[in-house]
Design an enzyme around this catalytic site. Sequence first.
Site, short mmCIF file in Angstrom:
data_model
loop_
_atom_site.label_atom_id
_atom_site.label_comp_id
_atom_site.label_asym_id
_atom_site.label_seq_id
_atom_site.Cartn_x
_atom_site.Cartn_y
_atom_site.Cartn_z
N GLY A 127 40.94 -34.65 108.23
CA GLY A 127 42.27 -36.01 108.14
C GLY A 127 42.37 -37.42 107.34
O GLY A 127 42.44 -38.76 108.00
N ARG A 171 47.95 -32.07 107.98
CA ARG A 171 49.31 -31.64 108.06
C ARG A 171 50.31 -32.43 107.68
O ARG A 171 51.15 -31.53 106.89
CB ARG A 171 49.60 -31.47 109.85
CG ARG A 171 48.42 -30.48 110.42
CD ARG A 171 49.35 -30.22 111.63
NE ARG A 171 48.55 -31.60 112.94
CZ ARG A 171 49.06 -31.43 113.83
NH1 ARG A 171 49.29 -30.85 114.03
NH2 ARG A 171 48.84 -33.05 114.55
N ASP A 218 46.53 -27.43 108.28
CA ASP A 218 46.95 -27.50 109.56
C ASP A 218 45.20 -26.52 109.84
O ASP A 218 45.37 -25.57 110.72
CB ASP A 218 47.70 -26.45 110.31
CG ASP A 218 48.35 -25.93 112.09
OD1 ASP A 218 47.01 -26.86 112.43
OD2 ASP A 218 49.15 -26.44 112.87
N ASN A 269 36.36 -35.20 109.73
CA ASN A 269 36.82 -36.16 110.23
C ASN A 269 37.59 -36.44 111.13
O ASN A 269 38.12 -36.56 112.05
CB ASN A 269 37.39 -37.07 109.30
CG ASN A 269 37.99 -38.14 109.75
OD1 ASN A 269 36.81 -39.45 110.74
ND2 ASN A 269 38.99 -37.96 109.16
N SER A 278 31.15 -39.15 117.60
CA SER A 278 31.23 -40.24 118.29
C SER A 278 29.94 -41.00 119.48
O SER A 278 29.23 -39.79 119.28
CB SER A 278 32.62 -40.07 119.24
OG SER A 278 32.65 -41.08 120.16
N TYR A 321 36.65 -34.61 126.15
CA TYR A 321 36.74 -35.00 125.44
C TYR A 321 34.84 -35.26 124.42
O TYR A 321 34.61 -34.87 122.83
CB TYR A 321 37.56 -36.19 124.10
CG TYR A 321 37.46 -36.41 122.50
CD1 TYR A 321 37.96 -35.89 121.53
CD2 TYR A 321 36.27 -38.21 122.80
CE1 TYR A 321 37.66 -36.67 120.39
CE2 TYR A 321 35.98 -38.77 121.62
CZ TYR A 321 36.59 -38.09 120.29
OH TYR A 321 35.97 -38.72 119.13
N VAL A 356 37.04 -47.60 117.35
CA VAL A 356 37.50 -48.05 116.05
C VAL A 356 39.02 -47.90 116.11
O VAL A 356 39.62 -47.18 117.01
CB VAL A 356 36.57 -47.13 115.28
CG1 VAL A 356 37.36 -47.28 113.88
CG2 VAL A 356 34.94 -46.88 115.10
N THR A 388 41.92 -47.25 115.06
CA THR A 388 43.15 -46.18 114.55
C THR A 388 44.24 -45.92 115.25
O THR A 388 44.01 -46.84 116.19
CB THR A 388 41.92 -45.42 114.14
OG1 THR A 388 41.82 -44.65 115.37
CG2 THR A 388 40.93 -45.97 113.42
#
Length: 268
Positions: free
Chosen positions: A21, A47, A74, A101, A155, A168, A203, A205
Amino acid sequence: MSHTIDTAMKRWENRVAIVTGASDGTIGGAIALDLVRHGMITIGVARNISLVEKLKDADTSILKKGKLIAYKCDLAKPDEIEKMFTWVKANYGGVDVMINNAGTSVMKPILEMGVDEMRTQLDLNVIALTLCCKLAINSMLERGINDGHVINMNSVLGHQVYGHLNFYAATKFAVTALSEGLRKELAKKRSFIKITQISPGRVETKFLYNSFGVSESDKAKALYNSVKSMSPQDVSDAVIHALSAAPHVQIQDIIFNPIEPTPPGMMK
């Protein structure tokens, strides 16, 4: 303090790291750049490798210290992960530092989530991470590397359920269990390969934009505008802190949040 970290990081010079990532503007991108600054041969995985190549434009001077190599993969496809590790072994001998990551989420309640959306998160957040851990550690063990390091990006949701991003969170609880399980397996082998998990809170992003989706991107923008979030560099600093610890010290978990709490109702 920076001199101390720079000195401690010298042991990683010319050694090989994989960062998944690792696109421009992401946590992985910030980590990849920092590893190159500290002289590492860094394989930036994404990717879209043009987004990894774009990192080189951020600070061309760092390329005199380490190397940044873009690799297209991938991670949802196990065969591509296996080919990546075969390629790294053939070209660079193997991996010494593995930064897991890459991750994804869907901003839906479990009761409204489709099976495909569940599988997408499991494939990337759990299966790909586990396979990268396995292949990286085996690469270290077969070469007699006893000071390697695996860092799993977790996380705060991997330690506490807040009521949003619940599926998640389940995948991140799995990362917590996997990280501890790997430590115990390595201890049985009397290996000093370290396992660290980094668990940031909010964060800024593209993560929330991707989670909410295009139709609700205004919600992500409103959240980021409402309070001061952490930056990808803040997370990368935590990674460097773990990597710069003394060889006899294993930093197992780093959990951190922005000092301003998320306003009530913003994540509904």
